[in-house]
Design a protein around this motif. Structure first.
Motif, mmCIF file in Angstrom:
data_model
loop_
_atom_site.group_PDB
_atom_site.id
_atom_site.type_symbol
_atom_site.label_atom_id
_atom_site.label_comp_id
_atom_site.label_asym_id
_atom_site.label_seq_id
_atom_site.Cartn_x
_atom_site.Cartn_y
_atom_site.Cartn_z
ATOM 1 N N ALA A 147 0.834 -1.199 0.000
ATOM 2 C CA ALA A 147 0.000 0.000 0.000
ATOM 3 C C ALA A 147 0.869 1.249 0.000
ATOM 4 O O ALA A 147 0.427 2.325 -0.413
ATOM 5 C CB ALA A 147 -0.927 0.001 1.224
ATOM 6 N N VAL A 148 2.101 1.104 0.457
ATOM 7 C CA VAL A 148 3.084 2.182 0.401
ATOM 8 C C VAL A 148 3.834 2.165 -0.925
ATOM 9 O O VAL A 148 3.896 3.162 -1.652
ATOM 10 C CB VAL A 148 4.096 2.067 1.565
ATOM 11 N N ALA A 149 4.413 1.008 -1.264
ATOM 12 C CA ALA A 149 5.367 0.937 -2.383
ATOM 13 C C ALA A 149 4.723 1.183 -3.741
ATOM 14 O O ALA A 149 5.296 1.894 -4.578
ATOM 15 C CB ALA A 149 6.071 -0.415 -2.367
ATOM 16 N N ASN A 150 3.547 0.597 -4.004
ATOM 17 C CA ASN A 150 2.952 0.730 -5.339
ATOM 18 C C ASN A 150 2.593 2.171 -5.688
ATOM 19 O O ASN A 150 3.032 2.686 -6.722
ATOM 20 C CB ASN A 150 1.723 -0.177 -5.461
ATOM 21 N N PRO A 151 1.803 2.861 -4.864
ATOM 22 C CA PRO A 151 1.492 4.261 -5.215
ATOM 23 C C PRO A 151 2.721 5.162 -5.124
ATOM 24 O O PRO A 151 2.804 6.159 -5.847
ATOM 25 C CB PRO A 151 0.426 4.661 -4.193
ATOM 26 N N GLY A 405 -5.900 7.778 -7.154
ATOM 27 C CA GLY A 405 -4.724 7.854 -6.289
ATOM 28 C C GLY A 405 -4.203 6.476 -5.936
ATOM 29 O O GLY A 405 -4.040 5.606 -6.799
ATOM 30 N N ALA A 406 -3.953 6.262 -4.632
ATOM 31 C CA ALA A 406 -3.440 4.970 -4.168
ATOM 32 C C ALA A 406 -4.548 3.934 -4.034
ATOM 33 O O ALA A 406 -4.272 2.734 -3.905
ATOM 34 C CB ALA A 406 -2.747 5.148 -2.816
ATOM 35 N N VAL A 407 -5.803 4.380 -4.072
ATOM 36 C CA VAL A 407 -6.916 3.503 -3.718
ATOM 37 C C VAL A 407 -7.109 2.361 -4.711
ATOM 38 O O VAL A 407 -7.183 1.187 -4.325
ATOM 39 C CB VAL A 407 -8.223 4.316 -3.575
ATOM 40 N N ALA A 408 -7.202 2.661 -6.014
ATOM 41 C CA ALA A 408 -7.531 1.618 -6.995
ATOM 42 C C ALA A 408 -6.461 0.543 -7.075
ATOM 43 O O ALA A 408 -6.767 -0.652 -7.088
ATOM 44 C CB ALA A 408 -7.760 2.236 -8.371
ATOM 45 N N ILE A 409 -5.175 0.953 -7.134
ATOM 46 C CA ILE A 409 -4.134 -0.070 -7.250
ATOM 47 C C ILE A 409 -3.981 -0.854 -5.954
ATOM 48 O O ILE A 409 -3.589 -2.027 -5.974
ATOM 49 C CB ILE A 409 -2.784 0.520 -7.711
ATOM 50 N N SER A 410 -4.300 -0.233 -4.827
ATOM 51 C CA SER A 410 -4.260 -0.972 -3.562
ATOM 52 C C SER A 410 -5.400 -1.980 -3.499
ATOM 53 O O SER A 410 -5.212 -3.123 -3.072
ATOM 54 C CB SER A 410 -4.342 -0.001 -2.384
#
Length: 553
Positions: A147-151, A405-410
């Motif tokens: 959840a940190v690294a991808n976004p 933002g970070a939501v979809a890829i997480s």
């Protein structure tokens, strides 16, 4: 650890929108600590890979020591995925609000705690509980880190996400190689607890790498979008996928009654609907979520059993070597995504389509292996096929839906891991039990009655089956082939035929994925080609597509 925005500004005012090439050194306009953050994320996922590989190698130890069925082992292994889902989805939802640093600290603590819980397993009576929850906490830490690294990487390298996300996720097969080699070299001399503890070494490394660093913010966070606005493209459609897997987790893992489990899933879906003000969601993101569930099942679910299955067909030592080989192939190829895009002129969707076809072929070839050389060739095809699935899917979601933002890829990563834990790993365990039992019962019913397990195996809506006893199988496999009785040889042969059948069944998943990717490839061709979008592009692109005037920039 600081979550202040790092300095460094591009011409457009966005400190992370400067054009990036495929070169690894920091480019002008890039955050000065961008490469350190990339490699810190690399080490974090590397730790997860080491733990995953060693765990796959000690399945046989757990089965022999504690008498687990293949389905029970699959469920324990599945906890190593489902916990990830909660870490990455919850982390992805809150990361833009609380910052990356706090999540890194939480993940680090969970990695340490998971070791203490897992090592509490000591008897057949308590082993299942300790191993299951130890794996769950370990996966929770892994999910929080992604959840940190991808976004983070998607933000640092917005114009070359496919390349840099593949580099980030090259750490996964690198960890598989390191863990596989460790298990191969130490398996006969170290206990399983000592082997598994090795993942704590890269855990310390990523903690040091992240320490004291400043972190950027996603484009959506910089624009000040609320969580509800970030979830607009997810909407009811994407929420339905998430809610189904949450309900399945509550039902199959926590043992909740069907009405309660599905009621909780429905409540989550209603919550998403309220938060997004009834937004339906984008159909493409819904499709990507569904396909990523298949990615998790075929890639990670298969990897969970790879050493066990190939080691059974050939020998345990050869199974470990083959696992290391396929992981090494993946590690090397994930540095080539940029070259493939630029030189072979393949879009991310073209890469995914070709990979799915190769994955299907590779699994079918592997089901027929009889010698080590042939296994290397067959598994190489499979390794090439699965290499680009995970990071390229994340890149597509990030490229096409920047507003999330970070939501979809997480959420996508969580769905993939949840699928691996609830469908892939236990599903393969179920079919191992089913096919091995059927093969032995077909040739010798009396022998099947002697070797069958006391614990039946269940999976989703499939019929309940009774496989072979794990302890008896483990004892049998300790006997050299030349010294086995005729009955023992019959049991071993039936078990191997069952494993071959499992791989052929597994190959249907990438076959289905190839069909979906082909349709998406045709869709992008029809609208002028694939390209990455920014938040400001959303309305303009929608209008162009509706008018049939979309053209690639």
């Amino acid at each position: 650890m600081s979550d202040d925005q790092t300095t460094g500004t591009a011409a457009d005012g966005n400190p992370y929108s400067a054009n990036q090439t495929g070169d690894l050194p920091a480019a002008p306009g890039m955050a000065p600590n961008a490469m350190r953050l990339l490699w810190a994320g690399f080490w974090a996922i590397f730790a997860a890979g080491v733990g995953f590989a060693i765990r796959g190698g000690i399945f046989a130890n757990w089965q022999a020591d504690y008498g687990f069925t293949a389905a029970q082992l699959g469920t324990i292994g599945g906890a190593g995925f489902t916990g990830f889902c909660f870490g990455i989805i919850i982390g992805g939802v809150i990361v833009d609000k609380i910052g990356y640093g706090k999540l890194v600290v939480a993940a680090f603590l969970c990695h340490i705690i998971s070791a203490f819980v897992t090592f509490g397993a000591s008897t057949p009576e308590n082993a299942y509980t300790f191993l299951f929850w130890g794996m769950f906490i370990f996966a929770l830490a892994n999910g929080t880190l992604e959840a940190v690294a991808n976004p983070l990487v998607a933000t640092l390298f917005p114009n070359n996400r496919t390349h840099y996300l593949n580099i980030l996720h090259a750490s996964w097969p690198a960890g598989l190689v390191a863990g596989g080699i460790a298990g191969w070299l130490l398996g006969d001399s170290w206990g399983w607890k000592s082997q598994l503890a090795l993942y704590l070494i890269p855990t310390v490394a990523y903690g040091v790498m992240f320490m004291g660093q400043k972190f950027p913010r996603s484009e959506a966070s910089q624009k000040g979008l609320s969580l509800g606005e970030m979830l607009q493209d997810v909407g009811i459609l994407g929420g339905a996928v998430i809610s189904y897997f949450v309900a399945l987790f509550c039902k199959d893992t926590l043992g909740f009654a069907d009405p309660l489990a599905y009621g909780l899933g429905l409540a989550l879906l209603v919550g998403i609907g309220v938060l997004t003000k009834g937004a339906i969601g984008h159909w493409l993101l819904f499709v990507l979520f569904g396909v990523h569930a298949l990615v998790g099942a075929v890639e990670l679910g298969t990897d969970q059993w790879a050493q066990n299955i190939t080691g059974n067909i050939l020998s345990p030592g050869e199974g470990k070597i083959l696992f290391v080989w396929t992981s090494a192939v993946m590690f090397a190829l994930r540095f080539c995504a940029h070259w493939i895009e630029k030189t072979l002129k393949l879009s991310p969707m073209g890469i995914l389509c070709i990979c799915a076809v190769l994955g299907c072929i590779g699994l079918n070839l592997t089901s027929g292996i009889t010698a080590f050389g042939g296994a290397v060739a067959a598994l190489s095809v499979y390794a090439i096929g699965k290499t680009f699935f995970w990071p390229t899917m994340l890149a597509v979601a990030s490229d096409r839906f920047p507003r999330t933002g970070a939501v979809a890829i997480s959420i996508m990563g969580g769905i993939g891991m949840m699928s691996a834990g609830l469908i892939g790993s236990p599903g393969l365990g179920y079919f191992k039990d089913r096919y091995a039992g059927e093969e032995l019962a077909e040739v010798d019913q009396a022998l099947y009655e002697e070797y069958k397990s006391d614990t039946p195996s269940k999976f989703l809506g499939f019929a309940e089956v009774t496989g072979l006893d794990g302890t008896k199988l483990g004892d049998l496999k300790e006997i050299e082939k030349e010294q086995r009785t005729e009955d023992q040889a019959t049991v071993a042969a039936a078990d191997i035929r069952g494993d071959r059948h499992v791989l052929r069944t597994d190959s249907l998943i990438p076959l289905a994925m190839a069909g979906v990717y082909l349709l998406l490839l045709l869709y992008f061709k029809a609208i002028g080609g694939y390209r990455a979008l920014s938040i400001g592009d959303d309305e303009a692109v929608a209008a162009e597509v509706a008018a049939g005037e979309f053209s690639e920039a």
